[in-house]
Design an enzyme around this catalytic site. Structure first.
Site, mmCIF file in Angstrom:
data_model
loop_
_atom_site.group_PDB
_atom_site.id
_atom_site.type_symbol
_atom_site.label_atom_id
_atom_site.label_comp_id
_atom_site.label_asym_id
_atom_site.label_seq_id
_atom_site.Cartn_x
_atom_site.Cartn_y
_atom_site.Cartn_z
ATOM 1 N N ASP A 84 1.029 34.865 -32.067
ATOM 2 C CA ASP A 84 1.142 34.719 -30.617
ATOM 3 C C ASP A 84 0.327 33.479 -30.266
ATOM 4 O O ASP A 84 -0.862 33.403 -30.589
ATOM 5 C CB ASP A 84 0.575 35.968 -29.935
ATOM 6 C CG ASP A 84 0.663 35.916 -28.416
ATOM 7 O OD1 ASP A 84 0.229 34.909 -27.836
ATOM 8 O OD2 ASP A 84 1.112 36.903 -27.819
ATOM 9 N N HIS A 97 5.392 35.131 -30.908
ATOM 10 C CA HIS A 97 5.393 35.493 -29.499
ATOM 11 C C HIS A 97 5.009 34.240 -28.731
ATOM 12 O O HIS A 97 3.898 33.721 -28.894
ATOM 13 C CB HIS A 97 4.390 36.617 -29.208
ATOM 14 C CG HIS A 97 4.919 37.979 -29.483
ATOM 15 N ND1 HIS A 97 4.221 39.129 -29.184
ATOM 16 C CD2 HIS A 97 6.100 38.385 -30.009
ATOM 17 C CE1 HIS A 97 4.942 40.180 -29.528
ATOM 18 N NE2 HIS A 97 6.078 39.768 -30.027
ATOM 19 N N ASP A 128 -6.340 34.326 -23.572
ATOM 20 C CA ASP A 128 -4.986 34.849 -23.731
ATOM 21 C C ASP A 128 -4.519 35.500 -22.441
ATOM 22 O O ASP A 128 -4.467 36.718 -22.308
ATOM 23 C CB ASP A 128 -4.966 35.858 -24.885
ATOM 24 C CG ASP A 128 -3.580 36.450 -25.079
ATOM 25 O OD1 ASP A 128 -2.602 35.764 -24.775
ATOM 26 O OD2 ASP A 128 -3.501 37.607 -25.525
ATOM 27 N N HIS A 137 -3.245 33.646 -28.968
ATOM 28 C CA HIS A 137 -4.251 34.414 -29.698
ATOM 29 C C HIS A 137 -5.106 33.581 -30.631
ATOM 30 O O HIS A 137 -5.568 34.062 -31.671
ATOM 31 C CB HIS A 137 -3.560 35.532 -30.498
ATOM 32 C CG HIS A 137 -3.046 36.640 -29.638
ATOM 33 N ND1 HIS A 137 -2.623 37.844 -30.141
ATOM 34 C CD2 HIS A 137 -2.897 36.734 -28.287
ATOM 35 C CE1 HIS A 137 -2.230 38.626 -29.150
ATOM 36 N NE2 HIS A 137 -2.381 37.960 -28.017
ATOM 37 N N ASP A 195 6.378 36.626 -24.601
ATOM 38 C CA ASP A 195 5.324 37.605 -24.300
ATOM 39 C C ASP A 195 4.428 37.058 -23.199
ATOM 40 O O ASP A 195 3.518 36.275 -23.458
ATOM 41 C CB ASP A 195 4.504 37.916 -25.549
ATOM 42 C CG ASP A 195 3.448 38.992 -25.295
ATOM 43 O OD1 ASP A 195 3.428 39.555 -24.186
ATOM 44 O OD2 ASP A 195 2.651 39.269 -26.210
ATOM 45 N N TRP A 214 0.107 45.486 -33.136
ATOM 46 C CA TRP A 214 -1.054 44.810 -32.557
ATOM 47 C C TRP A 214 -1.923 45.837 -31.859
ATOM 48 O O TRP A 214 -1.422 46.718 -31.147
ATOM 49 C CB TRP A 214 -0.632 43.756 -31.523
ATOM 50 C CG TRP A 214 -1.827 43.192 -30.814
ATOM 51 C CD1 TRP A 214 -2.649 42.198 -31.247
ATOM 52 C CD2 TRP A 214 -2.357 43.645 -29.550
ATOM 53 N NE1 TRP A 214 -3.660 41.987 -30.336
ATOM 54 C CE2 TRP A 214 -3.522 42.870 -29.285
ATOM 55 C CE3 TRP A 214 -1.995 44.619 -28.635
ATOM 56 C CZ2 TRP A 214 -4.285 43.030 -28.141
ATOM 57 C CZ3 TRP A 214 -2.757 44.801 -27.494
ATOM 58 C CH2 TRP A 214 -3.894 44.003 -27.249
ATOM 59 N N ASP A 218 -1.577 35.037 -20.899
ATOM 60 C CA ASP A 218 -0.144 35.333 -20.854
ATOM 61 C C ASP A 218 0.531 34.828 -19.588
ATOM 62 O O ASP A 218 1.208 35.580 -18.874
ATOM 63 C CB ASP A 218 0.092 36.837 -21.028
ATOM 64 C CG ASP A 218 -0.160 37.296 -22.458
ATOM 65 O OD1 ASP A 218 0.472 36.725 -23.354
ATOM 66 O OD2 ASP A 218 -0.971 38.196 -22.668
ATOM 67 N N LYS A 258 -5.521 38.375 -33.203
ATOM 68 C CA LYS A 258 -6.050 37.926 -31.920
ATOM 69 C C LYS A 258 -7.476 37.422 -32.149
ATOM 70 O O LYS A 258 -8.202 37.955 -32.993
ATOM 71 C CB LYS A 258 -6.046 39.054 -30.895
ATOM 72 C CG LYS A 258 -6.248 38.577 -29.459
ATOM 73 C CD LYS A 258 -5.826 39.628 -28.459
ATOM 74 C CE LYS A 258 -5.867 39.079 -27.040
ATOM 75 N NZ LYS A 258 -5.362 40.029 -26.052
ATOM 76 N N GLU A 280 -0.005 41.311 -36.014
ATOM 77 C CA GLU A 280 -0.340 40.246 -35.062
ATOM 78 C C GLU A 280 -1.848 40.160 -34.890
ATOM 79 O O GLU A 280 -2.528 41.163 -34.699
ATOM 80 C CB GLU A 280 0.313 40.541 -33.707
ATOM 81 C CG GLU A 280 0.005 39.501 -32.639
ATOM 82 C CD GLU A 280 0.617 39.860 -31.294
ATOM 83 O OE1 GLU A 280 0.383 39.122 -30.322
ATOM 84 O OE2 GLU A 280 1.308 40.897 -31.213
#
Length: 417
Positions: A257, A284, A292, A260, A325, A181, A294, A224, A222
């Site tokens: 993810d 993730h 994003d 994302h 993640d 990523w 997290d 995004k 990955e």
């Protein structure tokens, strides 16, 4: 209500809770090292600003500053979490010994020997991530850079990470998921959208030309939707990453993810879509808020739906590679890790304790299906979860936070910020 009473309630629905717990105990979930030190790593100045679309907020005391502190914190977390764990490392967590520091394009397996020792002692596998951020050569584009020297540096880093991933897989006897990523993109509207993507594709091609055994090393791409400083255009978009994985199924798998994507998209729905075409995918699991960001994973609707689809699609047999993640520096980091891991375990166990209602859907019994799904929400799941924690030898809900506060008082508080 006792566990036996709860077990009987579920048995009446055709669910064997003992079998569900036994199955879940064998499912590896990768625990991300970067929650413990705010994604700082050990290969550059620990006080450097994060770059490449990465940002952590908060300054709660007790951040891990050394490999030893981070490993001790991980041990604490794993003692509080049920189930099978894997480690998940970024390349920036290399540990340098007497022979000195190496830049990311020159990293070698020996720089992760301490992590291999750590994992061996605990029976853990280990996943891996090249680190295409927080580096002097990551102030702009990396794998998609128009500068051939910058691009060459990061390609060599990716190839080094293939070799390290192969080392981790062979040393620990478990496949290593290696996730590619980057935060490559532009803050404002570009005039050339295809050029960076062509360079990105060619760079990943070259990284994956490094020899590896696909049974042991599972490279991922990955995507995004956007990030800090790349709000207008992301090179590795969902369309790019999914197309790349589809065209390279013999050496690459897609990684999603769930932070994302656009807020109106749900990754739970994408799991069965991808598994229709891919034998393996990676996840993730995080919690985005508006972007994003997290946040720590909660037992919210999307986490539960993600885990339902993993179970329904047979993902626990190995076709879905599960990792966490997130990184929250505003609260106790041990608690953050623990809450997220335990919530993913809860959601997976809930899914395993859900009866198969496919027949109602296939026969069009929508009233009965809705009623059945709603009544499942008040089943005595808490007793099943408590029994699972007991079987795994970890504290039940309501009993683990005191241990974290003691660890904070005895260990974390002495580190400062």
């Amino acid at each position: 209500m006792s566990y036996q009473e709860a077990k009987s309630r579920y048995a009446a629905l055709g669910v064997d809770t003992d079998a569900a717990m036994k199955k879940l105990k064998e499912v590896p979930v990768a625990l991300h090292c970067w929650q413990g030190d705010d994604v700082r790593g050990f290969d550059t100045d620990p006080n450097k600003p994060l770059t490449g679309g990465i940002q952590t907020t908060g300054n709660y005391p007790g951040r891990a500053r050394t490999p030893e502190e981070l490993m001790a914190d991980l041990d604490m977390v794993m003692s509080l979490c049920p189930g099978t764990k894997k480690m998940n490392l970024h390349a920036s967590y290399a540990v340098f010994e007497d022979d000195g520091w190496a830049d990311r394009d020159a990293l070698q397996p020996k720089h992760f020997q301490k992590w291999v020792d750590f994992c061996k002692e605990r029976g853990l596998g280990c996943d891996f991530n090249p680190t295409f951020f927080s580096h002097p050569k990551a102030t702009g584009l990396t794998l998609s850079s128009p500068d051939p020297q910058i691009r060459r540096f990061w390609i060599d880093h990716g190839k080094a990470c293939i070799r390290i991933s192969n080392y981790l897989a062979e040393a620990l006897g478990q496949p290593c998921v290696m996730n590619i990523w980057t935060g490559d993109g532009f803050k404002d509207i570009p005039v050339d959208r295809i050029g960076p993507r062509v360079r990105y594709k060619e760079a990943i091609d070259e990284i994956l030309s490094e020899p590896f055994d696909f049974e042991k090393v599972k490279p991922c791409v990955e995507s995004k939707v956007f990030g800090i400083g790349v709000e207008a255009y992301t090179v590795g978009s969902a369309e790019f990453s999914l197309s790349y994985a589809a065209m390279n199924k013999d050496r690459c798998i897609p990684l999603m993810d769930n932070g994302h994507y656009h807020p109106t998209e749900v990754v739970s729905d994408k799991i069965p879509a991808l598994l229709t075409f891919f034998p393996e995918i990676a996840l993730h699991i995080t919690r985005p808020i508006r972007w994003d960001s997290d946040h720590v994973v909660l037992l919210d609707d999307e986490t539960k739906e993600l885990c339902k689809e993993i179970v329904r699609c047979g993902g626990l047999e190995g076709s879905v590679k599960i990792a966490l993640d997130y990184f929250d520096a505003s609260i106790n980091r041990i608690a953050a890790w623990t809450v997220g891991f335990r919530n993913v375990q809860k959601a997976l166990l809930m899914a395993l304790c859900t009866p198969d209602l496919t027949a109602l859907q296939n026969e069009g019994s929508w009233t009965e299906l809705m009623v059945a799904q709603e009544e499942l929400k008040t089943m005595p799941f808490g007793e099943i979860w408590t029994e699972y924690c007991r079987l795994c030898g970890v504290p039940a809900d309501g009993a683990w936070l005191a241990a974290v506060k003691k660890y904070e008082n005895d260990i974390l508080s002495k580190r400062g910020f």
